[in-house]
Design a protein around this motif. Structure first.
Motif, PDB file in Angstrom:
ATOM      1  N   LEU A   1     -60.484 -75.991  37.987  1.00 33.70           N
ATOM      2  CA  LEU A   1     -60.409 -74.020  38.292  1.00 33.70           C
ATOM      3  C   LEU A   1     -60.649 -73.855  39.498  1.00 33.70           C
ATOM      4  CD1 LEU A   1     -62.361 -72.663  35.238  1.00 33.70           C
ATOM      5  CD2 LEU A   1     -59.660 -72.406  35.651  1.00 33.70           C
ATOM      6  N   PRO A   2     -59.730 -72.849  40.527  1.00 36.60           N
ATOM      7  CA  PRO A   2     -58.467 -71.551  40.014  1.00 36.60           C
ATOM      8  C   PRO A   2     -57.393 -72.779  39.105  1.00 36.60           C
ATOM      9  CG  PRO A   2     -58.858 -71.585  41.956  1.00 36.60           C
ATOM     10  CD  PRO A   2     -59.916 -72.031  41.222  1.00 36.60           C
ATOM     11  N   ALA A   3     -56.710 -72.286  38.119  1.00 33.75           N
ATOM     12  CA  ALA A   3     -55.163 -72.652  37.613  1.00 33.75           C
ATOM     13  C   ALA A   3     -55.049 -71.586  37.851  1.00 33.75           C
ATOM     14  CB  ALA A   3     -55.322 -73.223  35.943  1.00 33.75           C
ATOM     15  N   ARG A   4     -53.287 -72.125  37.566  1.00 34.32           N
ATOM     16  CA  ARG A   4     -52.340 -70.744  37.054  1.00 34.32           C
ATOM     17  C   ARG A   4     -51.629 -71.240  36.082  1.00 34.32           C
ATOM     18  NH1 ARG A   4     -46.843 -70.974  38.025  1.00 34.32           N
ATOM     19  NH2 ARG A   4     -45.877 -69.859  38.804  1.00 34.32           N
ATOM     20  N   LEU A   5     -51.217 -69.994  35.226  1.00 29.76           N
ATOM     21  CA  LEU A   5     -51.216 -69.842  33.503  1.00 29.76           C
ATOM     22  C   LEU A   5     -49.259 -70.431  34.463  1.00 29.76           C
ATOM     23  CD1 LEU A   5     -50.889 -70.728  30.972  1.00 29.76           C
ATOM     24  CD2 LEU A   5     -51.387 -67.283  30.686  1.00 29.76           C
ATOM     25  N   ASP A   6     -48.485 -71.394  33.760  1.00 32.48           N
ATOM     26  CA  ASP A   6     -46.966 -71.633  34.435  1.00 32.48           C
ATOM     27  C   ASP A   6     -45.871 -71.252  33.475  1.00 32.48           C
ATOM     28  OD1 ASP A   6     -44.844 -73.180  36.480  1.00 32.48           O
ATOM     29  OD2 ASP A   6     -44.695 -74.997  34.993  1.00 32.48           O
ATOM     30  N   LYS A   7     -46.163 -71.729  32.391  1.00 27.99           N
ATOM     31  CA  LYS A   7     -45.673 -71.023  30.589  1.00 27.99           C
ATOM     32  C   LYS A   7     -46.272 -70.649  29.584  1.00 27.99           C
ATOM     33  CE  LYS A   7     -42.563 -74.991  32.458  1.00 27.99           C
ATOM     34  NZ  LYS A   7     -41.718 -75.909  32.397  1.00 27.99           N
ATOM     35  N   VAL A   8     -46.046 -69.624  29.311  1.00 28.36           N
ATOM     36  CA  VAL A   8     -46.364 -69.123  28.278  1.00 28.36           C
ATOM     37  C   VAL A   8     -45.336 -69.099  27.408  1.00 28.36           C
ATOM     38  CG1 VAL A   8     -46.989 -66.579  26.897  1.00 28.36           C
ATOM     39  CG2 VAL A   8     -47.630 -67.633  29.775  1.00 28.36           C
ATOM     40  N   SER A   9     -45.660 -70.102  25.443  1.00 29.89           N
ATOM     41  CA  SER A   9     -45.144 -69.657  24.816  1.00 29.89           C
ATOM     42  C   SER A   9     -45.907 -69.069  23.774  1.00 29.89           C
ATOM     43  CB  SER A   9     -45.409 -71.501  23.957  1.00 29.89           C
ATOM     44  OG  SER A   9     -45.206 -72.651  25.287  1.00 29.89           O
ATOM     45  N   VAL A  10     -45.929 -68.622  23.350  1.00 23.31           N
ATOM     46  CA  VAL A  10     -46.231 -67.593  22.736  1.00 23.31           C
ATOM     47  C   VAL A  10     -46.095 -65.586  23.165  1.00 23.31           C
ATOM     48  CG1 VAL A  10     -47.976 -68.529  21.173  1.00 23.31           C
ATOM     49  CG2 VAL A  10     -48.938 -66.803  23.044  1.00 23.31           C
ATOM     50  N   LYS A  11     -46.149 -64.760  22.061  1.00 22.19           N
ATOM     51  CA  LYS A  11     -46.125 -63.348  22.145  1.00 22.19           C
ATOM     52  C   LYS A  11     -46.880 -62.940  21.614  1.00 22.19           C
ATOM     53  CE  LYS A  11     -41.840 -62.465  19.912  1.00 22.19           C
ATOM     54  NZ  LYS A  11     -41.553 -63.637  19.099  1.00 22.19           N
ATOM     55  N   THR A  12     -47.512 -61.229  21.506  1.00 19.24           N
ATOM     56  CA  THR A  12     -47.768 -60.462  20.626  1.00 19.24           C
ATOM     57  C   THR A  12     -48.040 -60.423  19.634  1.00 19.24           C
ATOM     58  OG1 THR A  12     -48.469 -58.787  22.943  1.00 19.24           O
ATOM     59  CG2 THR A  12     -49.056 -58.398  20.471  1.00 19.24           C
ATOM     60  N   GLY A  13     -48.653 -60.765  17.908  1.00 16.70           N
ATOM     61  CA  GLY A  13     -48.228 -61.033  17.411  1.00 16.70           C
ATOM     62  C   GLY A  13     -47.635 -62.480  16.393  1.00 16.70           C
ATOM     63  N   ASP A  14     -47.897 -63.216  17.515  1.00 18.40           N
ATOM     64  CA  ASP A  14     -47.253 -65.028  16.967  1.00 18.40           C
ATOM     65  C   ASP A  14     -48.603 -65.294  16.895  1.00 18.40           C
ATOM     66  OD1 ASP A  14     -44.574 -64.522  17.014  1.00 18.40           O
ATOM     67  OD2 ASP A  14     -44.822 -65.807  19.239  1.00 18.40           O
ATOM     68  N   THR A  15     -48.611 -66.359  15.468  1.00 14.99           N
ATOM     69  CA  THR A  15     -49.663 -67.022  15.221  1.00 14.99           C
ATOM     70  C   THR A  15     -50.105 -68.147  16.020  1.00 14.99           C
ATOM     71  OG1 THR A  15     -49.464 -66.786  12.509  1.00 14.99           O
ATOM     72  CG2 THR A  15     -50.954 -68.749  13.464  1.00 14.99           C
ATOM     73  N   PRO A  16     -51.472 -67.675  16.682  1.00 17.81           N
ATOM     74  CA  PRO A  16     -51.213 -69.660  17.744  1.00 17.81           C
ATOM     75  C   PRO A  16     -51.261 -70.510  17.551  1.00 17.81           C
ATOM     76  CG  PRO A  16     -53.555 -67.548  17.666  1.00 17.81           C
ATOM     77  CD  PRO A  16     -52.330 -67.349  16.341  1.00 17.81           C
ATOM     78  N   SER A  17     -50.374 -70.469  16.734  1.00 22.55           N
ATOM     79  CA  SER A  17     -51.221 -72.489  16.524  1.00 22.55           C
ATOM     80  C   SER A  17     -50.092 -73.130  17.751  1.00 22.55           C
ATOM     81  CB  SER A  17     -50.216 -72.929  15.021  1.00 22.55           C
ATOM     82  OG  SER A  17     -48.644 -72.363  14.982  1.00 22.55           O
ATOM     83  N   GLY A  18     -49.974 -74.767  17.534  1.00 23.33           N
ATOM     84  CA  GLY A  18     -49.883 -75.126  18.753  1.00 23.33           C
ATOM     85  C   GLY A  18     -50.216 -75.050  20.030  1.00 23.33           C
ATOM     86  N   GLN A  19     -49.323 -75.237  21.138  1.00 22.32           N
ATOM     87  CA  GLN A  19     -49.007 -74.703  22.832  1.00 22.32           C
ATOM     88  C   GLN A  19     -48.871 -73.460  22.329  1.00 22.32           C
ATOM     89  OE1 GLN A  19     -47.016 -77.939  24.536  1.00 22.32           O
ATOM     90  NE2 GLN A  19     -46.433 -76.364  26.221  1.00 22.32           N
ATOM     91  N   ILE A  20     -49.537 -73.416  23.206  1.00 20.88           N
ATOM     92  CA  ILE A  20     -49.845 -71.569  24.007  1.00 20.88           C
ATOM     93  C   ILE A  20     -48.629 -72.273  25.050  1.00 20.88           C
ATOM     94  CG2 ILE A  20     -51.311 -71.070  22.194  1.00 20.88           C
ATOM     95  CD1 ILE A  20     -53.320 -70.567  24.705  1.00 20.88           C
ATOM     96  N   GLY A  21     -48.645 -72.951  25.712  1.00 14.66           N
ATOM     97  CA  GLY A  21     -47.909 -72.466  27.141  1.00 14.66           C
ATOM     98  C   GLY A  21     -48.943 -73.430  28.020  1.00 14.66           C
TER      99      GLY A  21
END
Length: 486
Positions: free
Chosen positions: A285-305
């Motif tokens: 850290l610090p790190a960078r959130l490069d990609k996001v795989s979920v949006k509001t309302g999704d179930t956060p299962s599996g890879q989220i980013g």
């Protein structure tokens, strides 16, 4: 003179002039015929005139110049150390919904944002209104951390709390009351309540406490009852009755011990906890959130980013024959399509299996060594060596000061890596001029007058189709012409 004589004289002069004109015309016609005759060719003469001259060798001059060898490739700007991001478990506690919604079906209530810079203690996202924190640590989160837990993951939690300014007490690797207090204070500083015991936990605690009370009462009752009369008043006891009484008391004591053990074990894990889904440990850290795989309302299962470091790297594919010339630490010039440039350093050159390999151990091999960059000479007697692979090899280039590349993730850049340079000005010829004799020695053919002379040479550095040569037998000078074709 009389008039008749004058007339006669005029006729004679006029005749002479006409004769002169006729003779002149004849002469001109004869000359034109002679000129036309010289320009007319027979078919055989015409064919002979258009026959190509005898073919001769194609030659190029030997040049004395400085020579620099470079590997050139196209690369892509990326952020370093990409790794998938996922939650180790649910946020909150329990499996059934409580009055505050904890334990209900998991839903993203605030999605993570791509491009966000992540610092220690930051909230990445929220699920069911509860936070998901980022902390530094190499051991991934994989379980609930709470009173009674011990291990390396507890140690790194305690260290992270200490770095954030919340003292957990000793860094022992065991989650005790000090750690629980630090966790509670940390959550509160972020505007959240730490995960306290759930209603189910509270109910179980009450049940265990009641069991202890019941066992204590049973022991007291058993111990005070007379074995012969069944009353609390003293009376003579037979030997058999006394033995039975002792067994009953012993059994009651054992029941109390078991109830106390169960209560103690539960209390050891009862208190403020960190649910498995509420912390993500990241190695750097610090790190960078490069990609996001979920949006509001999704179930956060599996890879989220995907999370990366903030460092910029360039990934390039280099032909295997060129990759053999690269060494860890070499300087690379990186140029964007619009002409902006930055400087990087060769970090990793993938090995033959395709996996990353640090080539620092080979850094002592000089890239400017002629043996390392000598060309494959044209061989008149043997087949070319096929051991050198042309398959693409992945090369990673770190960019300590990205400059114009900082905001160019995914952009293509030209990569130029200098792999060698001549020692001053040297004799150079085109690669096509190099031949290999049957004895394996390299040579060039020098055109001198009407003859072609073989001169054996030692080949050195090569770059852009030009190669350094040193005469190994005979002489070779700048300006002389070498044969490159017929």
């Amino acid at each position: 003179m009389s008039r008749p004589e004058e007339a006669s004289t005029r006729r004679i002069g006029s005749g002479r002039r006409r004769l002169g004109l006729v003779v002149g015309a004849v002469v001109l016609v004869g000359a034109g015929g002679w000129f036309a005759g010289t320009q007319v060719q027979s078919p055989a003469d015409a064919a002979a005139a258009h026959t190509a001259p005898k073919a001769g060798p194609v030659t190029v001059a030997v040049v004395r110049q400085s020579l620099t060898a470079s590997v050139v490739a196209t690369g892509s700007v990326e952020f370093a150390s990409p790794r998938p991001l996922s939650l180790a478990g649910p946020v909150g506690a329990g499996t059934s919904a409580g009055t505050d919604g904890e334990g209900a079906e998991q839903r993203v209530t605030k999605a993570p944002t791509a491009g966000t810079k992540i610092k220690e203690g930051d909230v990445l996202m929220t699920v069911n209104g509860r936070p998901v924190f980022a902390l530094g640590g190499s051991v991934p989160m994989y379980r609930v951390l709470g009173p009674g837990s011990s291990g390396d993951d507890v140690t790194q939690l305690q260290k992270a709390l200490q770095r954030l300014g919340f003292d957990p007490g000793s860094i022992s690797g065991t989650y005790g009351q000090g750690t629980a207090g630090a966790v509670a204070a940390w959550y509160k500083s972020k505007g959240y309540d730490a995960q306290e015991p759930s209603p189910a936990d509270q109910q179980q605690l009450g049940s265990l406490e009641q069991a202890v009370s019941a066992a204590q009462e049973a022991l007291l009752t058993t111990d005070s009852v007379s074995p012969s009369t069944g009353s609390a008043s003293p009376s003579p006891q037979s030997g058999t009755d006394q033995q039975v009484h002792e067994i009953q008391v012993k059994s009651a004591k054992k029941a109390l011990d078991l109830a106390n053990d169960a209560l103690s074990s539960f209390k050891a894990t009862y208190g403020t906890k960190v649910p498995a889904g509420e912390v993500v440990f990241l190695p750097k850290l610090p790190a960078r959130l490069d990609k996001v795989s979920v949006k509001t309302g999704d179930t956060p299962s599996g890879q989220i980013g995907t999370v990366t470091s903030s460092d910029v790297v360039v990934e390039a594919a280099v032909p295997g024959t060129d990759a053999q010339l690269l060494r860890h630490g070499m300087t690379a010039r990186l140029t964007t399509a619009d002409g902006k440039s930055a400087t990087g350093t060769v970090d990793v050159v993938a090995d033959g299996s395709g996996s990353g390999s640090d080539t620092s151990s080979a850094a002592d091999s000089s890239a400017s060594d002629s043996s390392a960059t000598a060309p494959a000479a044209a061989d008149e007697s043997d087949s070319s060596d096929s051991s050198g692979s042309t398959a693409a090899v992945q090369v990673r280039i770190t960019v300590p000061e990205p400059g114009p590349l900082a905001g160019e993730a995914g952009a293509a850049v030209k990569v130029t890596i200098k792999v060698g340079a001549s020692d001053g000005k040297v004799l150079t010829v085109p690669m096509a001029a190099i031949h290999t004799s049957s004895d394996g020695r390299a040579r060039v053919q020098v055109a001198r007058g009407n003859t072609v002379t073989d001169v054996h040479v030692t080949v050195g550095l090569s770059a852009a189709g030009i190669v350094e040569v040193k005469p190994a037998g005979g002489t070779l000078k700048a300006g002389e012409r070498v044969v490159v074709g017929e």
